[in-house]
Design an enzyme around this catalytic site. Structure first.
Site, PDB file in Angstrom:
ATOM      1  N   GLN A  75      12.860  36.054  -3.747  1.00 27.00           N
ATOM      2  CA  GLN A  75      11.993  35.273  -4.644  1.00 27.00           C
ATOM      3  C   GLN A  75      10.512  35.628  -4.459  1.00 27.00           C
ATOM      4  O   GLN A  75       9.622  34.808  -4.708  1.00 27.00           O
ATOM      5  CB  GLN A  75      12.217  33.779  -4.432  1.00 27.00           C
ATOM      6  N   SER A  76      10.233  36.840  -4.046  1.00 21.72           N
ATOM      7  CA  SER A  76       8.847  37.276  -3.810  1.00 21.72           C
ATOM      8  C   SER A  76       7.994  37.205  -5.075  1.00 21.72           C
ATOM      9  O   SER A  76       8.379  37.700  -6.136  1.00 21.72           O
ATOM     10  CB  SER A  76       8.887  38.708  -3.279  1.00 21.72           C
ATOM     11  N   ASN A  77       6.821  36.606  -4.945  1.00 23.10           N
ATOM     12  CA  ASN A  77       5.843  36.618  -6.045  1.00 23.10           C
ATOM     13  C   ASN A  77       5.138  37.962  -6.108  1.00 23.10           C
ATOM     14  O   ASN A  77       4.738  38.417  -7.174  1.00 23.10           O
ATOM     15  CB  ASN A  77       4.795  35.520  -5.824  1.00 23.10           C
TER      16      ASN A  77
END
Ligand SMILES: *Cc1c(COP(=O)(O)O)cnc(C)c1O
Length: 334
Positions: A75-77
């Site tokens: 879920q890395s931005n």
């Protein structure tokens, strides 16, 4: 400092606004609370990584790279914004996503940033946790070279010296806004993880001999380890920028009391903080970084750590797409 001469590409719409939060301020009956809206940087739902990427991709273009190799948690931005930026610049992107957070429902595995990544033109490879990521990045870069491409590797959430320039520039932007709006701010608070945001802000504040106190509220590591990470990155960055000043080790301050069980796992305080500010100010935060930092700020205010005559600027680092991923982990009742 030779910041303005460094290669940079335009990915953002700066300056981001500084806003007063009157209802939260009144509710907590403590210092005046302002927010720096770095969730509104303007690239694909925004966030702090957009500022780092202006310098990182400027550097990549200068080196004639045609493929960006990067990584992050699922879920890395950071990876979302790399995907958006490479699409905008017409570069290829090879992305490695690690499943490092033990949440396994459909929303976490498929929604939020995971979904948005796929809207862009990127090659995504998923890995289980605990792989040697540096090795994987090297192998991926070698494969790019083998097929005739020129790779540029962006690791650690863009928190390399080059990425850190983005937040040195942000500190200058903030100081200018304080001037223009005639604001006297005593403390700047923000979420810290890979360290570039805090290292950059520290350097930017030190460069104008500001007396503002900076506090990073951590999303993963223990206090000492995170302070060392930020300090070392700041020293490395200052050496590259030829800064004619020093930063004392004591000036690097991290609070790691709001991480909870582990990185990426929600806490009750985060959940409550997120709902409180949504309902008082119509403002959204993310469950992994800005939400935990917000929980920290609210708790420290409730403990009376800041004077009523003081003002705080909370740097909102973005991450709201994570809300969709965490929809089953968040309670809607405070
Ligand atoms: C990456 C990230 C942070 C942490 O910033 P660092 O520069 O990595 O310390 C904070 N908030 C959000 C939303 C992020 O994506």
């Amino acid at each position: 400092m030779k910041l303005s001469k460094l290669p940079r590409v335009k990915l953002t719409n700066l300056p981001t606004p500084v806003e007063f939060l009157p209802r939260l301020t009144e509710h907590l009956n403590g210092p005046k609370i302002y927010v720096k809206r770095d969730d509104c940087t303007g690239l694909a739902m925004g966030g702090n990584k957009a500022r780092k990427l202006e310098f990182l991709l400027g550097d990549a273009m200068e080196q004639k790279a045609d493929t960006i190799v990067t990584h992050g948690t699922s879920q890395s931005n950071h990876t979302r914004l790399v995907a958006a930026a490479t699409s905008k610049l017409g570069l290829k992107c090879e992305m490695i996503l690690e499943h490092r957070v033990d949440i396994n429902d459909d929303a976490y595995l498929k929604s939020g940033n995971v979904f948005i990544n796929q809207l862009f033109d990127v090659d995504i490879r998923y890995l289980a946790a605990n792989n040697n990521i540096e090795d994987e990045l090297k192998k991926t870069a070698q494969a790019v070279i083998k097929r005739g491409g020129t790779p540029y590797v962006i690791s650690r959430g863009g928190s390399t010296p080059v990425g850190t320039y983005g937040y040195v520039a942000a500190a200058h932007e903030i100081m200018q806004q304080f001037d223009e709006q005639n604001l006297k701010v005593n403390h700047i608070l923000h979420a810290t993880a890979s360290g570039g945001t805090q290292a950059g802000l520290l350097i930017g504040l030190a460069s104008v001999e500001s007396k503002i106190k900076l506090l990073g509220i951590c999303a993963n590591l223990p206090k000492e380890a995170q302070e060392e990470r930020v300090y070392n990155l700041a020293l490395e960055t200052m050496a590259r920028l030829d800064c004619g000043f020093n930063i004392e080790r004591e000036y690097v301050v991290v609070n790691s009391n709001y991480v909870g069980e582990a990185y990426g796992l929600p806490t009750k305080k985060m959940n409550d903080a997120l709902l409180l500010v949504a309902r008082l100010e119509g403002l959204l935060f993310d469950p992994v970084y800005s939400g935990k930092a917000l929980a920290g700020m609210i708790d420290l205010i409730e403990q009376g750590k800041f004077g009523k005559d003081e003002s705080i600027l909370f740097v909102h680092t973005g991450g709201e797409p994570g809300l969709f991923a965490y929809q089953n982990q968040l309670s809607l009742k405070s």
